[in-house]
Design a protein around this motif. Structure first.
Motif, PDB file in Angstrom:
ATOM      1  N   UNK A 192     -30.082  74.839   2.214  1.00  0.00           N
ATOM      2  CA  UNK A 192     -30.763  75.911   1.496  1.00  0.00           C
ATOM      3  C   UNK A 192     -32.026  76.283   2.273  1.00  0.00           C
ATOM      4  N   UNK A 193     -32.282  77.588   2.351  1.00  0.00           N
ATOM      5  CA  UNK A 193     -33.491  78.081   3.019  1.00  0.00           C
ATOM      6  C   UNK A 193     -34.495  78.541   1.954  1.00  0.00           C
ATOM      7  N   UNK A 197     -26.262  77.314  -3.648  1.00  0.00           N
ATOM      8  CA  UNK A 197     -26.411  77.571  -5.086  1.00  0.00           C
ATOM      9  C   UNK A 197     -27.736  77.005  -5.561  1.00  0.00           C
ATOM     10  N   UNK A 198     -28.654  77.889  -5.906  1.00  0.00           N
ATOM     11  CA  UNK A 198     -30.017  77.504  -6.251  1.00  0.00           C
ATOM     12  C   UNK A 198     -30.053  76.514  -7.405  1.00  0.00           C
ATOM     13  N   UNK A 199     -29.219  76.722  -8.395  1.00  0.00           N
ATOM     14  CA  UNK A 199     -29.250  75.892  -9.598  1.00  0.00           C
ATOM     15  C   UNK A 199     -28.753  74.476  -9.358  1.00  0.00           C
ATOM     16  N   UNK A 200     -28.284  74.183  -8.161  1.00  0.00           N
ATOM     17  CA  UNK A 200     -27.863  72.823  -7.825  1.00  0.00           C
ATOM     18  C   UNK A 200     -29.025  71.928  -7.407  1.00  0.00           C
ATOM     19  N   UNK A 227     -39.572  70.823 -11.097  1.00  0.00           N
ATOM     20  CA  UNK A 227     -38.801  71.366 -12.208  1.00  0.00           C
ATOM     21  C   UNK A 227     -37.345  70.997 -12.012  1.00  0.00           C
ATOM     22  N   UNK A 228     -36.664  70.718 -13.108  1.00  0.00           N
ATOM     23  CA  UNK A 228     -35.267  70.309 -13.046  1.00  0.00           C
ATOM     24  C   UNK A 228     -34.365  71.489 -12.703  1.00  0.00           C
ATOM     25  N   UNK A 229     -33.107  71.189 -12.452  1.00  0.00           N
ATOM     26  CA  UNK A 229     -32.140  72.229 -12.057  1.00  0.00           C
ATOM     27  C   UNK A 229     -32.049  73.351 -13.088  1.00  0.00           C
ATOM     28  N   UNK A 241     -34.370  69.650  -3.631  1.00  0.00           N
ATOM     29  CA  UNK A 241     -33.686  68.375  -3.477  1.00  0.00           C
ATOM     30  C   UNK A 241     -32.404  68.361  -4.279  1.00  0.00           C
ATOM     31  N   UNK A 242     -31.282  68.109  -3.617  1.00  0.00           N
ATOM     32  CA  UNK A 242     -29.989  68.123  -4.312  1.00  0.00           C
ATOM     33  C   UNK A 242     -29.890  66.991  -5.317  1.00  0.00           C
ATOM     34  N   UNK A 243     -30.516  65.852  -4.996  1.00  0.00           N
ATOM     35  CA  UNK A 243     -30.424  64.682  -5.878  1.00  0.00           C
ATOM     36  C   UNK A 243     -31.679  64.469  -6.715  1.00  0.00           C
ATOM     37  N   UNK A 244     -32.595  65.404  -6.649  1.00  0.00           N
ATOM     38  CA  UNK A 244     -33.853  65.251  -7.382  1.00  0.00           C
ATOM     39  C   UNK A 244     -33.614  65.348  -8.878  1.00  0.00           C
TER      40      UNK A 244
END
Length: 125
Positions: A1-2, A27-30, A50-52, A98-101
Protein backbone atom coordinates in the motif's frame (compact mmCIF):
# COMPACT_ATOMS: atom_id res chain seq x y z
CA UNK A 1 0.00 0.00 0.00
CA UNK A 2 1.23 3.50 -0.85
CA UNK A 3 0.55 6.39 1.49
CA UNK A 4 0.74 10.14 0.99
CA UNK A 5 0.13 12.63 3.78
CA UNK A 6 -0.98 16.19 3.13
CA UNK A 7 -2.53 19.19 4.85
CA UNK A 8 0.38 20.50 6.87
CA UNK A 9 1.27 24.14 7.15
CA UNK A 10 2.22 27.05 9.37
CA UNK A 11 -0.34 27.95 12.04
CA UNK A 12 -0.45 29.84 15.31
CA UNK A 13 -0.78 28.33 18.75
CA UNK A 14 -4.42 27.52 19.47
CA UNK A 15 -5.30 27.01 15.82
CA UNK A 16 -6.63 23.82 14.23
CA UNK A 17 -5.42 21.82 11.26
CA UNK A 18 -6.60 18.65 9.55
CA UNK A 19 -4.17 16.26 7.97
CA UNK A 20 -5.12 13.70 5.34
CA UNK A 21 -3.42 10.52 4.24
CA UNK A 22 -4.41 9.08 0.89
CA UNK A 23 -3.89 5.34 0.44
CA UNK A 24 -3.59 3.43 -2.80
CA UNK A 25 -2.42 0.11 -4.13
CA UNK A 26 -4.36 -2.21 -1.85
CA UNK A 27 -7.66 -2.53 0.03
CA UNK A 28 -7.52 0.29 2.56
CA UNK A 29 -9.94 -1.33 4.99
CA UNK A 30 -7.56 -4.27 5.43
CA UNK A 31 -5.11 -2.09 7.34
CA UNK A 32 -4.94 -0.68 10.81
CA UNK A 33 -3.69 2.89 10.45
CA UNK A 34 -1.64 5.26 12.53
CA UNK A 35 -0.05 8.67 12.70
CA UNK A 36 3.53 9.37 13.72
CA UNK A 37 5.41 12.61 14.11
CA UNK A 38 9.06 13.60 14.15
CA UNK A 39 9.95 16.93 15.82
CA UNK A 40 13.11 18.72 14.66
CA UNK A 41 16.21 16.88 15.83
CA UNK A 42 14.23 14.11 17.54
CA UNK A 43 13.16 10.59 16.73
CA UNK A 44 9.85 9.67 15.16
CA UNK A 45 7.12 8.92 17.69
CA UNK A 46 3.78 7.18 17.38
CA UNK A 47 0.84 9.36 18.42
CA UNK A 48 -2.47 7.76 17.35
CA UNK A 49 -4.00 4.72 15.71
CA UNK A 50 -7.34 3.53 14.38
CA UNK A 51 -8.69 0.07 13.69
CA UNK A 52 -9.61 -1.26 10.25
CA UNK A 53 -13.29 -0.43 10.67
CA UNK A 54 -12.69 2.81 12.53
CA UNK A 55 -14.51 1.58 15.64
CA UNK A 56 -11.46 1.70 17.89
CA UNK A 57 -8.90 4.43 18.39
CA UNK A 58 -5.89 4.93 20.61
CA UNK A 59 -3.90 8.05 21.47
CA UNK A 60 -0.75 8.83 23.36
CA UNK A 61 -1.12 11.30 26.21
CA UNK A 62 0.53 14.33 24.52
CA UNK A 63 -2.30 14.49 21.95
CA UNK A 64 -5.20 12.88 23.79
CA UNK A 65 -8.19 15.20 23.95
CA UNK A 66 -6.79 17.55 21.28
CA UNK A 67 -6.29 15.29 18.26
CA UNK A 68 -8.85 13.01 16.61
CA UNK A 69 -7.94 10.21 14.21
CA UNK A 70 -10.58 9.03 11.76
CA UNK A 71 -10.86 7.26 8.44
CA UNK A 72 -13.17 7.02 5.47
CA UNK A 73 -12.83 3.59 3.94
CA UNK A 74 -14.97 4.61 0.96
CA UNK A 75 -12.42 7.30 0.11
CA UNK A 76 -9.29 5.33 1.12
CA UNK A 77 -8.32 8.22 3.34
CA UNK A 78 -7.06 8.62 6.88
CA UNK A 79 -7.44 11.90 8.80
CA UNK A 80 -5.96 13.60 11.80
CA UNK A 81 -7.91 16.54 13.18
CA UNK A 82 -5.60 18.63 15.35
CA UNK A 83 -7.10 21.23 17.67
CA UNK A 84 -5.58 23.57 20.24
CA UNK A 85 -2.19 23.26 18.58
CA UNK A 86 0.91 24.04 20.62
CA UNK A 87 4.43 24.96 19.51
CA UNK A 88 5.59 21.56 20.76
CA UNK A 89 3.34 19.93 18.14
CA UNK A 90 5.74 21.21 15.47
CA UNK A 91 6.94 18.16 13.54
CA UNK A 92 6.82 16.22 10.31
CA UNK A 93 3.67 14.10 10.47
CA UNK A 94 3.53 10.74 8.69
CA UNK A 95 0.84 8.12 8.30
CA UNK A 96 1.44 4.39 8.61
CA UNK A 97 -0.41 1.19 7.73
CA UNK A 98 -0.19 -2.27 9.21
CA UNK A 99 -1.93 -5.37 7.90
CA UNK A 100 -1.70 -7.12 11.27
CA UNK A 101 -2.17 -4.06 13.45
CA UNK A 102 -4.86 -4.41 16.09
CA UNK A 103 -6.15 -1.28 17.81
CA UNK A 104 -8.14 -1.00 21.00
CA UNK A 105 -8.65 1.71 23.59
CA UNK A 106 -5.84 0.09 25.60
CA UNK A 107 -3.18 0.07 22.94
CA UNK A 108 -1.89 -1.13 19.61
CA UNK A 109 -0.80 -4.68 18.82
CA UNK A 110 1.77 -5.64 16.18
CA UNK A 111 3.78 -3.29 14.01
CA UNK A 112 3.10 -0.93 11.17
CA UNK A 113 4.59 -2.03 7.87
CA UNK A 114 4.26 0.94 5.55
CA UNK A 115 4.91 4.67 5.94
CA UNK A 116 4.16 7.53 3.64
CA UNK A 117 6.05 10.74 3.07
CA UNK A 118 5.35 13.22 5.79
CA UNK A 119 3.83 16.66 5.86
CA UNK A 120 5.34 19.52 7.87
CA UNK A 121 3.31 21.13 10.63
CA UNK A 122 4.76 24.25 12.22
CA UNK A 123 3.05 25.93 15.15
CA UNK A 124 4.22 29.41 16.07
CA UNK A 125 3.79 30.86 19.54
Amino acid sequence: VQLQASGGGLVQAGDSLRLSCAASGDTFSNYGMGWYRQPPGKKRDFIAAISRSGDSTYYLDPVKGRFTISRDNTKNTLYLQMNSLKPEDTAVYSCAAGFDVVVSQWGVGNSFDYWGQGTQVTVSS
